[in-house]
Design an enzyme around this catalytic site. Structure first.
Site, short mmCIF file in Angstrom:
data_model
loop_
_atom_site.label_atom_id
_atom_site.label_comp_id
_atom_site.label_asym_id
_atom_site.label_seq_id
_atom_site.Cartn_x
_atom_site.Cartn_y
_atom_site.Cartn_z
N HIS A 257 -32.76 -33.07 45.39
CA HIS A 257 -32.27 -33.02 44.01
C HIS A 257 -31.22 -34.11 43.78
O HIS A 257 -31.32 -34.90 42.83
CB HIS A 257 -31.67 -31.64 43.74
CG HIS A 257 -31.13 -31.46 42.37
ND1 HIS A 257 -31.82 -30.79 41.37
CD2 HIS A 257 -29.95 -31.83 41.80
CE1 HIS A 257 -31.11 -30.78 40.26
NE2 HIS A 257 -29.95 -31.40 40.50
N GLU A 258 -30.22 -34.18 44.66
CA GLU A 258 -29.16 -35.17 44.48
C GLU A 258 -29.67 -36.59 44.72
O GLU A 258 -29.17 -37.54 44.10
CB GLU A 258 -27.98 -34.85 45.40
CG GLU A 258 -27.33 -33.50 45.15
CD GLU A 258 -26.92 -33.25 43.71
OE1 GLU A 258 -26.64 -34.24 42.98
OE2 GLU A 258 -26.87 -32.08 43.30
N HIS A 261 -30.87 -37.92 41.43
CA HIS A 261 -29.76 -38.48 40.65
C HIS A 261 -29.35 -39.85 41.19
O HIS A 261 -29.18 -40.81 40.44
CB HIS A 261 -28.54 -37.55 40.74
CG HIS A 261 -28.63 -36.32 39.90
ND1 HIS A 261 -28.83 -36.35 38.54
CD2 HIS A 261 -28.51 -35.00 40.23
CE1 HIS A 261 -28.84 -35.12 38.06
NE2 HIS A 261 -28.66 -34.28 39.07
N GLU A 287 -31.02 -35.46 34.85
CA GLU A 287 -31.56 -34.24 35.45
C GLU A 287 -33.08 -34.31 35.56
O GLU A 287 -33.68 -33.70 36.45
CB GLU A 287 -31.14 -33.02 34.64
CG GLU A 287 -31.32 -31.70 35.35
CD GLU A 287 -30.45 -31.56 36.60
OE1 GLU A 287 -30.78 -30.70 37.45
OE2 GLU A 287 -29.46 -32.30 36.74
#
Length: 492
Positions: A257-258, A261, A287
């Site tokens: 997820h990170e 980003h 996101e």
């Protein structure tokens, strides 16, 4: 030098100072000794005072008025638009208020973390009340008589309104609830992962996952924090994750997820570094990258087949007998407490809960003293289980402690955008799953970099998604994807 050159030089220094402020925040979450919290609050406030003075310097207004726009490129026009909006916003907020917010939110992070560890919301409530009061004061200055929540939301998703998001979320809720009920009633439920997984080995595999998804460790690093996050831009983009012996998926998917980003920031054109175009255009678009990396790619059957073999190599046999069962375990649906650990079906229901509560807080219809009981009541109604402790409820997220009111709805908006991007990407890359099954994400991440990430803040959020997808963003592709994936996965 021309007026435009002078403006660019001034803005470059301001943005560089802002990056330093962000690095202080990263340090506070990862390396800073606990006893330094009060001093760090003063440091952050002092730096914010300098930044606010630069962001409101009358010279910016003079330059903007003097620069002719005829014949400028799209990038130059977008640059000026960003500067104008930032200047207008910042001149509405008094310097003393900006410094007070920086100081209070810096100190509040440590108080929140301690209250979370001690399961004591009452210890955090007075500090949160101060943060809310300051953010409402800021919202009033920005709104100039308009909706307070919309003024805060605009910081994270420019152009969006609470009313528009309420309508979109209202369209999501019925189909999400119907899908959840169908899945939870299915006779064949996936098994949960069990056992203990060495945390050092988790970190070793999570570093490999970060590389597989394109994270450049030459301009980044991976550390641990209480709450996973990504920070920085350009040539210094850092991510964090967390480990739990009984839950390696928390580590692996928080990292992916990170990385989404971080790869957005690392993927922006070098020409935009340390300019207003050199950051992700909005938190919703940001996101979309983290969610498509984590879910449509990382939790898809093709990539989980590779991850299954990688986990066996790292941990040995761990109780899941084949790749298909592993895929079902990774995507197991259940009414858990924690948003960041929620399955794709429940995740947006977590966000909608926070969206509704924080709108009431900013509107003055809900007081901080009543927030915990309001949270627990809403959670029981939405998820069918009672919150057992504050760290599984109102204290689980760091966002409100640092004043991020208006941020939460961008998580669901990002899921909506990711649904649109996945539809367009799959049409462009029909053989994608064969590559993902080999642990190779380069086609997908390359498509996202080419069509979205490299452009940074060149376009508005909606224009960014429309440019990448070829159609305007809407909730339909996300809902269609969820229903098709989970109906097949559960055999219903």
């Amino acid at each position: 030098m021309s007026d435009f050159d002078d403006l660019k030089a001034f803005q470059r220094d301001t943005i560089a100072l802002g990056e330093i402020s962000g690095r202080l925040g990263w340090d506070q979450e990862t390396m800073m000794p606990r006893g330094a919290a009060a001093q760090r609050g003063e440091e952050m406030a002092a730096l914010e005072t300098v930044l606010h003075a630069r962001r409101t310097d009358p010279k910016i207004g003079d330059w903007l008025a003097a620069i002719p726009t005829e014949g400028l490129s799209q990038a130059d026009l977008s640059y000026l638009d960003h500067v104008q909006k930032s200047y207008t916003r910042n001149t509405k907020v008094p310097a003393a208020l900006a410094a007070a917010l920086a100081r209070e939110t810096s100190v509040a992070q440590g108080i929140w973390a301690e209250a979370r560890a001690n399961e004591d919301f009452d210890a955090f409530a007075p500090t949160l009340t101060k943060v809310v009061d300051l953010r409402r004061e800021e919202a009033a200055a920005l709104a100039e008589g308009g909706d307070l929540y919309d003024a805060l939301l605009n910081d994270y998703e420019p152009g969006a309104t609470g009313a528009e998001l309420e309508a979109m979320f209202g369209a999501l809720r019925p189909r999400l609830v119907a899908l959840r009920e169908k899945l939870l009633a299915a006779p064949d439920q996936p098994a949960a992962l069990s056992g203990s997984f060495d945390e050092d080995k988790q970190m070793a595999l999570t570093h490999e996952l970060a590389k597989r998804f394109g994270y450049d460790f030459n301009t980044g690093r991976l550390d641990k924090a209480v709450h996973p996050f990504s920070s920085g831009s350009g040539q210094d983009v850092r991510i964090t994750t967390r480990t739990a012996a009984q839950d390696p998926f928390n580590c692996f998917y928080s990292t992916i997820h990170e990385v989404g980003h971080a790869c957005y920031e690392q993927g922006i054109s070098d020409a935009y570094h340390l300019t207003p175009l050199g950051r992700g255009v909005s938190m919703g678009v940001h996101e979309s990258q983290s969610r498509i990396y984590e879910n449509q790619l990382g939790r898809g059957e093709a990539f989980t087949g590779w991850l299954y073999e990688a986990m066996k190599t790292e941990f040995g046999e761990f109780g899941v007998t084949n790749a298909r069962d592993f895929y079902r375990t990774v995507n197991r649906v259940g009414s858990g407490y924690i948003r960041t650990e929620a399955d794709e079906v429940h995740y947006n229901l977590h966000v909608l809960l926070r969206f509704d509560l924080e709108r009431k807080i900013i509107a003055g219809d809900l007081q901080v003293a009543d927030l915990q009981s309001a949270w627990n009541e809403r959670f029981k109604a939405d998820f069918g289980v009672a919150v057992d402790r504050p760290s599984n409820g109102v204290l689980q997220d760091v966002h409100w402690s640092v004043g991020l009111f208006g941020y939460f709805p961008t998580y669901t908006l990002g899921n909506v955008y990711a649904g649109c991007l996945n539809k367009a990407m799959r049409a462009a890359l029909p053989d994608l799953d064969a590559q993902l099954a080999q642990g190779d994400t380069t086609a997908a991440t390359g498509w996202l970099r080419e069509n979205l990430q490299q452009h940074g803040g060149l376009r508005t959020p909606k224009e960014t998604i429309t440019h990448a997808c070829g159609f305007e963003p809407n909730e339909g592709p996300l809902l269609d994807y969820l229903e098709a994936k989970f109906s097949a996965l559960y055999g219903v």
